[in-house]
Design an enzyme around this catalytic site. Structure first.
Site, PDB file in Angstrom:
ATOM      1  CB  SER A 134      -0.873   0.036   1.259  1.00 35.72           C
ATOM      2  OG  SER A 134      -1.729  -1.056   1.281  1.00 35.72           O
ATOM      3  CG  HIS A 155      -2.883  -0.971  -3.540  1.00 31.46           C
ATOM      4  ND1 HIS A 155      -3.684   0.091  -3.255  1.00 31.46           N
ATOM      5  CD2 HIS A 155      -2.576  -1.538  -2.343  1.00 31.46           C
ATOM      6  CE1 HIS A 155      -3.858   0.181  -1.944  1.00 31.46           C
ATOM      7  NE2 HIS A 155      -3.195  -0.800  -1.372  1.00 31.46           N
ATOM      8  CD  GLU A 167      -5.299   2.533  -6.010  1.00 35.10           C
ATOM      9  OE1 GLU A 167      -5.875   3.626  -5.992  1.00 35.10           O
ATOM     10  OE2 GLU A 167      -4.506   2.163  -5.117  1.00 35.10           O
ATOM     11  CG  ASN A 206      -5.076   3.965   0.636  1.00 29.04           C
ATOM     12  OD1 ASN A 206      -6.243   3.738   0.964  1.00 29.04           O
ATOM     13  ND2 ASN A 206      -4.149   3.032   0.655  1.00 29.04           N
TER      14      ASN A 206
HETATM   15  N1  NAD Z   1      -4.331  -5.423   5.047  1.00 24.50           N
HETATM   16  C1  NAD Z   1      -4.753  -4.526   4.177  1.00 24.50           C
HETATM   17  O1  NAD Z   1      -5.818  -3.912   4.345  1.00 24.50           O
HETATM   18  C2  NAD Z   1      -3.959  -4.258   2.929  1.00 24.50           C
HETATM   19  C3  NAD Z   1      -4.604  -3.682   1.809  1.00 24.50           C
HETATM   20  C4  NAD Z   1      -3.863  -3.508   0.624  1.00 24.50           C
HETATM   21  C5  NAD Z   1      -2.523  -3.839   0.583  1.00 24.50           C
HETATM   22  N2  NAD Z   1      -1.920  -4.359   1.703  1.00 24.50           N
HETATM   23  C6  NAD Z   1      -0.514  -4.737   1.592  1.00 24.50           C
HETATM   24  O2  NAD Z   1      -0.421  -6.151   1.478  1.00 24.50           O
HETATM   25  C7  NAD Z   1       0.783  -6.624   2.076  1.00 24.50           C
HETATM   26  C8  NAD Z   1       0.442  -7.701   3.088  1.00 24.50           C
HETATM   27  O3  NAD Z   1      -0.440  -7.176   4.043  1.00 24.50           O
HETATM   28  P1  NAD Z   1      -1.292  -8.137   4.992  1.00 24.50           P
HETATM   29  O4  NAD Z   1      -2.277  -7.254   5.687  1.00 24.50           O
HETATM   30  O5  NAD Z   1      -1.770  -9.325   4.216  1.00 24.50           O
HETATM   31  O6  NAD Z   1      -0.170  -8.590   6.029  1.00 24.50           O
HETATM   32  P2  NAD Z   1      -0.177  -9.849   7.013  1.00 24.50           P
HETATM   33  O7  NAD Z   1       0.688  -9.450   8.144  1.00 24.50           O
HETATM   34  O8  NAD Z   1      -1.577 -10.284   7.292  1.00 24.50           O
HETATM   35  O9  NAD Z   1       0.523 -11.000   6.160  1.00 24.50           O
HETATM   36  C9  NAD Z   1       1.860 -10.963   5.785  1.00 24.50           C
HETATM   37  C10 NAD Z   1       2.311 -12.380   5.536  1.00 24.50           C
HETATM   38  O10 NAD Z   1       3.607 -12.382   4.966  1.00 24.50           O
HETATM   39  C11 NAD Z   1       4.316 -13.485   5.486  1.00 24.50           C
HETATM   40  N3  NAD Z   1       5.734 -13.249   5.261  1.00 24.50           N
HETATM   41  C12 NAD Z   1       6.556 -12.396   5.906  1.00 24.50           C
HETATM   42  N4  NAD Z   1       7.770 -12.402   5.347  1.00 24.50           N
HETATM   43  C13 NAD Z   1       7.722 -13.293   4.314  1.00 24.50           C
HETATM   44  C14 NAD Z   1       8.670 -13.728   3.343  1.00 24.50           C
HETATM   45  N5  NAD Z   1       9.915 -13.244   3.303  1.00 24.50           N
HETATM   46  N6  NAD Z   1       8.282 -14.638   2.442  1.00 24.50           N
HETATM   47  C15 NAD Z   1       7.034 -15.151   2.466  1.00 24.50           C
HETATM   48  N7  NAD Z   1       6.082 -14.769   3.360  1.00 24.50           N
HETATM   49  C16 NAD Z   1       6.432 -13.842   4.260  1.00 24.50           C
HETATM   50  C17 NAD Z   1       3.886 -13.572   6.937  1.00 24.50           C
HETATM   51  O11 NAD Z   1       4.128 -14.854   7.475  1.00 24.50           O
HETATM   52  C18 NAD Z   1       2.393 -13.241   6.809  1.00 24.50           C
HETATM   53  O12 NAD Z   1       1.624 -14.409   6.604  1.00 24.50           O
HETATM   54  C19 NAD Z   1       1.473  -5.388   2.674  1.00 24.50           C
HETATM   55  O13 NAD Z   1       2.445  -4.945   1.766  1.00 24.50           O
HETATM   56  C20 NAD Z   1       0.348  -4.356   2.773  1.00 24.50           C
HETATM   57  O14 NAD Z   1       0.792  -3.028   2.619  1.00 24.50           O
HETATM   58  C21 NAD Z   1      -2.605  -4.595   2.864  1.00 24.50           C
END
Ligand code: NAD
Length: 302
Positions: A134, A155, A167, A206
């Site tokens: 994000s 995104h 996006e 955003n």
């Molecule tokens: N949560 C939201 O609302 C949202 C919305 C849009 C984008 N994002 C983006 O999506 C991404 C993930 O967010 P999330 O909320 O799913 O996070 P999360 O914390 O729920 O999940 C992250 C996952 O990544 C895994 N992980 C960490 N390091 C790793 C690696 N080196 N290799 C493989 N797996 C690994 C962790 O074990 C975990 O399961 C972020 O970049 C965030 O900015 C999040």
């Protein structure tokens, strides 16, 4: 079963016209993988945590089960959709013959840079490498992959099984062909892509959301109206499904606060400065639904 079950066998992978790998099986990655699988793509879902993989798959099953109960999906479609997601802890296995990789790991620049360098080595040379971040523009990740022209941001929005928008953000080195491939991939997954032609903090949604919610906080700080009345005004007058404060409680006020701080620091724009009342909530540990109290109270089990 994560590794070695029949559905995850390499044979199943080669039948698909397009092979997708999703790295990170958290809130976003597990559902991104499932969404693609529901639209017929064979998807490998990789995470460093076995438990996260199990949790993600379990949560996808419950989500789709509700669709079956509501008559929106058949039992056969549910099973076929689940079977097209192949979980693994092995990054090389997940990406070795991928046409595209979507990264959805923790929001940590260093972790993502290490991963993009690995993806550059492991994924086939033609593979598209997309980040779901994000806040981290692809310009910060693409150079270490050795194929910056094939990288972009894709995104998705939470929850990806429900939210239709993607996006696609063109970085400074992203090729036009890569942009077209990312747009096509989003469509193939049953999602509606828009193109952000130039990398910019907050992308489109955003930025607009932040500005609108910042105004809500300013009105609260100035004593113009109550939290409840501002939410009602936005819900009834603008038809947002949730007013800005209810949305903040749902997302987590710490997340909301950090997002504002990030935008404020990166743009230097005063309009993004976090509101004093939001700061006070975060300091008090009243972070919304997850702590039982934020702008509203959430009695346990209520
Ligand atoms: N949560 C939201 O609302 C949202 C919305 C849009 C984008 N994002 C983006 O999506 C991404 C993930 O967010 P999330 O909320 O799913 O996070 P999360 O914390 O729920 O999940 C992250 C996952 O990544 C895994 N992980 C960490 N390091 C790793 C690696 N080196 N290799 C493989 N797996 C690994 C962790 O074990 C975990 O399961 C972020 O970049 C965030 O900015 C999040």
């Amino acid at each position: 079963m994560i590794e070695g079950d029949a559905a995850a066998g390499p044979g199943s992978r080669h039948r698909a016209p397009f092979r997708l790998a999703v790295v990170g099986a958290g809130s976003m990655g597990a559902q991104i993988a499932q969404q693609a699988a529901l639209h017929g793509l064979e998807v490998w879902l990789q995470d460093v945590s076995h438990e996260q993989l199990e949790r993600g798959l379990g949560s996808n099953r419950s989500h789709l089960r509700r669709r079956v109960e509501q008559g929106r999906m058949t039992e056969a479609e549910l099973e076929a959709g689940l079977a097209r997601v192949h979980p693994t802890g092995d990054l090389a296995r997940a990406t070795e013959d991928a046409d595209a990789v979507i990264e959805a790991i923790v929001e940590d620049l260093e972790a993502k840079r290490i991963l993009f360098a690995e993806l550059g080595r492991l994924a086939p040379a033609h593979a598209l490498l997309a980040s779901n971040s994000s806040t981290i523009g692809i310009s910060k990740l693409a150079p270490v992959s050795g194929r910056p022209d094939r990288c972009c941001n894709m995104h998705f929005f939470y929850p990806p099984l429900v939210m239709e928008l993607v996006e696609v953000v063109k970085g400074p080195e992203t090729s036009e062909e890569t942009v077209q491939r990312a747009l096509a991939l989003a469509r193939e997954m049953g999602r509606t892509p828009i193109l952000v032609r130039r990398e910019i903090d907050g992308f489109i949604v955003n930025r607009i959301l932040h500005m609108a919610t910042q105004e809500a906080y300013r009105l609260l700080d100035a004593g113009v109206a109550s939290v409840e009345d501002i939410d009602t005004a936005v819900e009834k007058g603008l038809r947002w499904p949730m007013g800005p404060f209810r949305l903040g409680d749902f997302t987590g006020l710490d997340v909301t606060y950090r997002a504002r701080l990030h935008m404020y620091r990166t743009t230097g724009d005063e309009r993004y400065r976090p509101s004093p009342s939001l700061e006070a909530k975060v300091r008090a540990g009243e972070l919304g639904r997850k702590t039982g109290k934020g702008w509203y109270e959430y009695p346990e089990g209520g």
